[in-house]
Design a protein around this motif. Structure first.
Motif, PDB file in Angstrom:
ATOM      1  N   VAL A   1       3.745   2.898  -7.523  1.00  0.00           N
ATOM      2  CA  VAL A   1       3.879   2.989  -8.981  1.00  0.00           C
ATOM      3  C   VAL A   1       2.519   3.289  -9.606  1.00  0.00           C
ATOM      4  CG1 VAL A   1       4.458   1.710 -11.078  1.00  0.00           C
ATOM      5  CG2 VAL A   1       5.888   1.483  -9.048  1.00  0.00           C
ATOM      6  N   PHE A   2       1.484   2.575  -9.153  1.00  0.00           N
ATOM      7  CA  PHE A   2       0.135   2.811  -9.682  1.00  0.00           C
ATOM      8  C   PHE A   2      -0.355   4.200  -9.286  1.00  0.00           C
ATOM      9  CE2 PHE A   2      -4.495   2.749  -9.179  1.00  0.00           C
ATOM     10  CZ  PHE A   2      -4.881   2.389 -10.459  1.00  0.00           C
ATOM     11  N   PHE A   3      -0.103   4.600  -8.052  1.00  0.00           N
ATOM     12  CA  PHE A   3      -0.545   5.913  -7.582  1.00  0.00           C
ATOM     13  C   PHE A   3       0.032   7.045  -8.428  1.00  0.00           C
ATOM     14  CE2 PHE A   3       1.274   9.392  -4.892  1.00  0.00           C
ATOM     15  CZ  PHE A   3       0.163  10.216  -4.908  1.00  0.00           C
ATOM     16  N   THR A   4       1.346   7.053  -8.620  1.00  0.00           N
ATOM     17  CA  THR A   4       1.977   8.149  -9.362  1.00  0.00           C
ATOM     18  C   THR A   4       1.567   8.157 -10.832  1.00  0.00           C
ATOM     19  OG1 THR A   4       3.944   6.751  -9.590  1.00  0.00           O
ATOM     20  CG2 THR A   4       3.962   8.388  -7.831  1.00  0.00           C
ATOM     21  N   THR A   5       1.233   6.984 -11.380  1.00  0.00           N
ATOM     22  CA  THR A   5       0.796   6.926 -12.777  1.00  0.00           C
ATOM     23  C   THR A   5      -0.666   7.332 -12.922  1.00  0.00           C
ATOM     24  OG1 THR A   5       2.360   5.122 -13.216  1.00  0.00           O
ATOM     25  CG2 THR A   5       0.598   5.456 -14.809  1.00  0.00           C
ATOM     26  N   ALA A   6      -1.532   6.697 -12.140  1.00  0.00           N
ATOM     27  CA  ALA A   6      -2.972   6.942 -12.274  1.00  0.00           C
ATOM     28  C   ALA A   6      -3.353   8.354 -11.840  1.00  0.00           C
ATOM     29  CB  ALA A   6      -3.750   5.909 -11.461  1.00  0.00           C
ATOM     30  N   SER A   7      -2.878   8.765 -10.665  1.00  0.00           N
ATOM     31  CA  SER A   7      -3.249  10.107 -10.200  1.00  0.00           C
ATOM     32  C   SER A   7      -2.625  11.182 -11.075  1.00  0.00           C
ATOM     33  CB  SER A   7      -2.831  10.298  -8.740  1.00  0.00           C
ATOM     34  OG  SER A   7      -1.424  10.256  -8.599  1.00  0.00           O
ATOM     35  N   GLY A   8      -1.397  10.937 -11.564  1.00  0.00           N
ATOM     36  CA  GLY A   8      -0.769  11.907 -12.466  1.00  0.00           C
ATOM     37  C   GLY A   8      -1.587  12.082 -13.730  1.00  0.00           C
ATOM     38  N   ALA A   9      -2.038  10.968 -14.322  1.00  0.00           N
ATOM     39  CA  ALA A   9      -2.865  11.047 -15.529  1.00  0.00           C
ATOM     40  C   ALA A   9      -4.192  11.736 -15.222  1.00  0.00           C
ATOM     41  CB  ALA A   9      -3.094   9.652 -16.086  1.00  0.00           C
ATOM     42  N   GLY A  10      -4.786  11.413 -14.068  1.00  0.00           N
ATOM     43  CA  GLY A  10      -6.054  12.036 -13.705  1.00  0.00           C
ATOM     44  C   GLY A  10      -5.932  13.532 -13.494  1.00  0.00           C
ATOM     45  N   TYR A  11      -4.890  13.945 -12.780  1.00  0.00           N
ATOM     46  CA  TYR A  11      -4.695  15.382 -12.563  1.00  0.00           C
ATOM     47  C   TYR A  11      -4.349  16.092 -13.868  1.00  0.00           C
ATOM     48  CZ  TYR A  11      -4.925  14.998  -7.482  1.00  0.00           C
ATOM     49  OH  TYR A  11      -5.364  14.809  -6.194  1.00  0.00           O
ATOM     50  N   GLY A  12      -3.587  15.421 -14.733  1.00  0.00           N
ATOM     51  CA  GLY A  12      -3.288  16.016 -16.035  1.00  0.00           C
ATOM     52  C   GLY A  12      -4.543  16.208 -16.860  1.00  0.00           C
ATOM     53  N   LEU A  13      -5.421  15.210 -16.857  1.00  0.00           N
ATOM     54  CA  LEU A  13      -6.690  15.317 -17.578  1.00  0.00           C
ATOM     55  C   LEU A  13      -7.549  16.437 -17.001  1.00  0.00           C
ATOM     56  CD1 LEU A  13      -8.827  14.319 -19.571  1.00  0.00           C
ATOM     57  CD2 LEU A  13      -9.390  12.487 -17.950  1.00  0.00           C
TER      58      LEU A  13
ATOM     59  N   SER B   1      -2.294   4.557  -2.831  1.00  0.00           N
ATOM     60  CA  SER B   1      -1.138   5.046  -2.078  1.00  0.00           C
ATOM     61  C   SER B   1      -1.244   4.711  -0.597  1.00  0.00           C
ATOM     62  CB  SER B   1      -0.984   6.561  -2.261  1.00  0.00           C
ATOM     63  OG  SER B   1      -2.035   7.265  -1.619  1.00  0.00           O
ATOM     64  N   LEU B   2      -2.465   4.559  -0.094  1.00  0.00           N
ATOM     65  CA  LEU B   2      -2.647   4.220   1.317  1.00  0.00           C
ATOM     66  C   LEU B   2      -2.179   2.800   1.620  1.00  0.00           C
ATOM     67  CD1 LEU B   2      -6.190   5.744   1.969  1.00  0.00           C
ATOM     68  CD2 LEU B   2      -3.959   6.777   2.420  1.00  0.00           C
ATOM     69  N   LEU B   3      -2.146   1.944   0.571  1.00  0.00           N
ATOM     70  CA  LEU B   3      -1.726   0.561   0.793  1.00  0.00           C
ATOM     71  C   LEU B   3      -0.256   0.461   1.163  1.00  0.00           C
ATOM     72  CD1 LEU B   3      -3.547  -1.116  -2.240  1.00  0.00           C
ATOM     73  CD2 LEU B   3      -4.323  -0.997   0.143  1.00  0.00           C
ATOM     74  N   HIS B   4       0.512   1.529   0.873  1.00  0.00           N
ATOM     75  CA  HIS B   4       1.944   1.506   1.170  1.00  0.00           C
ATOM     76  C   HIS B   4       2.223   1.887   2.623  1.00  0.00           C
ATOM     77  CE1 HIS B   4       6.112   1.330   0.023  1.00  0.00           C
ATOM     78  NE2 HIS B   4       6.350   2.562   0.414  1.00  0.00           N
ATOM     79  N   LEU B   5       1.209   2.355   3.314  1.00  0.00           N
ATOM     80  CA  LEU B   5       1.392   2.793   4.695  1.00  0.00           C
ATOM     81  C   LEU B   5       1.278   1.613   5.649  1.00  0.00           C
ATOM     82  CD1 LEU B   5      -0.798   6.032   4.637  1.00  0.00           C
ATOM     83  CD2 LEU B   5       1.668   5.847   4.280  1.00  0.00           C
ATOM     84  N   GLY B   6       2.080   1.656   6.703  1.00  0.00           N
ATOM     85  CA  GLY B   6       2.003   0.610   7.709  1.00  0.00           C
ATOM     86  C   GLY B   6       0.687   0.646   8.470  1.00  0.00           C
TER      87      GLY B   6
ATOM     88  N   PRO C   1      -2.644   2.499   7.583  1.00  0.00           N
ATOM     89  CA  PRO C   1      -3.438   3.377   6.716  1.00  0.00           C
ATOM     90  C   PRO C   1      -4.495   4.184   7.467  1.00  0.00           C
ATOM     91  CG  PRO C   1      -3.222   1.189   5.741  1.00  0.00           C
ATOM     92  CD  PRO C   1      -2.692   1.098   7.143  1.00  0.00           C
ATOM     93  N   GLU C   2      -5.000   3.629   8.572  1.00  0.00           N
ATOM     94  CA  GLU C   2      -6.057   4.339   9.306  1.00  0.00           C
ATOM     95  C   GLU C   2      -5.544   5.632   9.949  1.00  0.00           C
ATOM     96  OE1 GLU C   2      -4.143   1.472  12.217  1.00  0.00           O
ATOM     97  OE2 GLU C   2      -4.749   1.486  10.110  1.00  0.00           O
ATOM     98  N   ARG C   3      -4.220   5.790  10.025  1.00  0.00           N
ATOM     99  CA  ARG C   3      -3.651   7.011  10.609  1.00  0.00           C
ATOM    100  C   ARG C   3      -3.197   8.006   9.547  1.00  0.00           C
ATOM    101  NH1 ARG C   3       0.238   4.489  15.415  1.00  0.00           N
ATOM    102  NH2 ARG C   3      -1.416   3.436  16.581  1.00  0.00           N
ATOM    103  N   ALA C   4      -3.547   7.750   8.299  1.00  0.00           N
ATOM    104  CA  ALA C   4      -3.086   8.620   7.211  1.00  0.00           C
ATOM    105  C   ALA C   4      -3.550  10.061   7.402  1.00  0.00           C
ATOM    106  CB  ALA C   4      -3.587   8.070   5.878  1.00  0.00           C
ATOM    107  N   TRP C   5      -4.720  10.247   8.013  1.00  0.00           N
ATOM    108  CA  TRP C   5      -5.259  11.597   8.188  1.00  0.00           C
ATOM    109  C   TRP C   5      -4.338  12.485   9.024  1.00  0.00           C
ATOM    110  CZ3 TRP C   5      -6.181  13.303  13.142  1.00  0.00           C
ATOM    111  CH2 TRP C   5      -6.235  12.318  14.134  1.00  0.00           C
ATOM    112  N   ARG C   6      -3.507  11.859   9.867  1.00  0.00           N
ATOM    113  CA  ARG C   6      -2.636  12.661  10.732  1.00  0.00           C
ATOM    114  C   ARG C   6      -1.565  13.396   9.932  1.00  0.00           C
ATOM    115  NH1 ARG C   6      -1.537   8.833  16.079  1.00  0.00           N
ATOM    116  NH2 ARG C   6      -3.726   8.582  16.680  1.00  0.00           N
ATOM    117  N   ALA C   7      -1.227  12.870   8.765  1.00  0.00           N
ATOM    118  CA  ALA C   7      -0.198  13.517   7.946  1.00  0.00           C
ATOM    119  C   ALA C   7      -0.646  14.885   7.462  1.00  0.00           C
ATOM    120  CB  ALA C   7       0.140  12.634   6.744  1.00  0.00           C
ATOM    121  N   LEU C   8      -1.947  15.128   7.405  1.00  0.00           N
ATOM    122  CA  LEU C   8      -2.449  16.407   6.908  1.00  0.00           C
ATOM    123  C   LEU C   8      -2.087  17.565   7.826  1.00  0.00           C
ATOM    124  CD1 LEU C   8      -6.016  15.289   5.754  1.00  0.00           C
ATOM    125  CD2 LEU C   8      -3.933  15.454   4.392  1.00  0.00           C
TER     126      LEU C   8
END
Length: 312
Positions: free
Chosen positions: A8-20, A58-63, A65-72
């Motif tokens: 919820v925080f990710f989609t709100t904060a990053s959305g506002a940041g990208y909009g700005l 958003s990384l806090l939602h991952l089981g 997080p240290e493997r998040a780079w693999r999604a790229l």
């Protein structure tokens, strides 16, 4: 579905940041913002702060997080991977823009700002498509979801830019833009809710169609798959009471509506008091978006619940 605070925080904060970031890159070359590099640097710093905080949460939602780079590496087939690639790529022109402003290179700052604006729009679109591409969630697999992400990001970003502009003494153009986007966001959200509240189409999945047993008549589970609460029921079968849903929807509408008179008064009054009103309008927009994002997840129902209670 059970709304995770980090998402919820990710989609709100990053959305506002990208909009700005988007409006900064688009409006500055048109000379619709204060020309001073300090103004652009402040807006850029706030945008990157919101984006980074949102992405980190958003990384806090991952089981793991240290493997998040693999999604790229899955950008050819995964919208989540495309979002990550676009998010990282957008930092490059945004950083160049900041360095160009510090070095007093207006031409380079303009080009980098426009590239950052494109990257911001692409990233937000990818975020929206993560959810819009999921056919198993009726509330997300809707044609207005991805465009809605762009609209809401533009709305909150414009509100933030108008607040920064008001503090600099020139809030008119961003404030007018934020009012128009507030009206558009309100209309889009009400239209979406109307579509979601309408009777389900005949083609909607049912327990009969999911099991292929429709030919024998109405189907119901003889025994539940589990004897107690499990992860699927907790995360995918989250239920929001109607009375709470209506209250939260009204709160979202109130937040959207409140930004309009606040921004209008800020333009009319001007000065320190006008700046305060514009800051309040931006805070109201962000609060409304937090509630809207929470609802976006809480109202979603996954078809996997068909196997547990026979209802989608």
């Amino acid at each position: 579905m059970n709304p995770a605070p980090s998402i919820v925080f990710f989609t709100t904060a990053s959305g506002a940041g990208y909009g700005l970031l988007f409006w900064l890159g688009v409006l500055r070359p048109l000379r619709l913002l204060p020309a001073s590099p300090s103004f652009a640097l402040l807006a850029l710093a706030i945008a990157l702060l919101l984006i980074t905080a949102g992405l980190a949460s958003s990384l806090l939602h991952l089981g793991r997080p240290e493997r998040a780079w693999r999604a790229l590496s899955q950008w050819r087939s995964s919208w989540l991977s495309r979002e990550g690639v676009a998010a990282i790529a957008t930092y490059v022109p945004a950083g160049i823009m900041g360095l160009a402003l510090l070095a007093d290179r207006p031409g380079l700052a303009t080009v980098a700002g426009m590239a950052a604006a494109i990257g911001a729009a692409v990233t937000v679109w990818c975020t929206g498509m993560i959810y819009a591409s999921l056919k198993t969630v009726r509330q997300w697999h809707h044609p207005s979801v991805a465009p809605g992400y762009l609209l809401f990001a533009g709305f909150t970003g414009a509100m933030l830019l108008a607040a920064i502009g008001a503090l600099a003494g020139r809030p008119v153009v961003p404030a007018m833009l934020s009012i128009l986007l507030a009206i558009g966001a309100l209309a889009a959200k009400r239209s979406y809710w109307k579509a979601m509240d309408a009777p389900k189409p005949a083609a909607a999945p049912t327990l009969e169609s999911a099991t292929g047993l429709g030919f024998i008549g109405r189907t119901r589970p003889l025994d539940p798959p589990h004897t107690e609460q499990n992860w699927l029921l907790r995360e995918m079968g989250f239920r929001l009471a109607r009375k709470h849903r209506e209250k939260l929807r009204n709160l979202v509408i109130l937040g959207f509506v409140a930004t309009i008179p606040l921004a209008l008064l800020a333009m009319i009054i001007g000065g320190p008091f006008g700046a305060l009103l514009m800051v309040l309008a931006a805070l109201a927009a962000l609060a409304a978006m937090l509630a809207e994002r929470w609802l976006m997840f809480a109202e979603a129902t996954h078809t996997v619940t068909l196997y547990y209670n026979g209802e989608s």
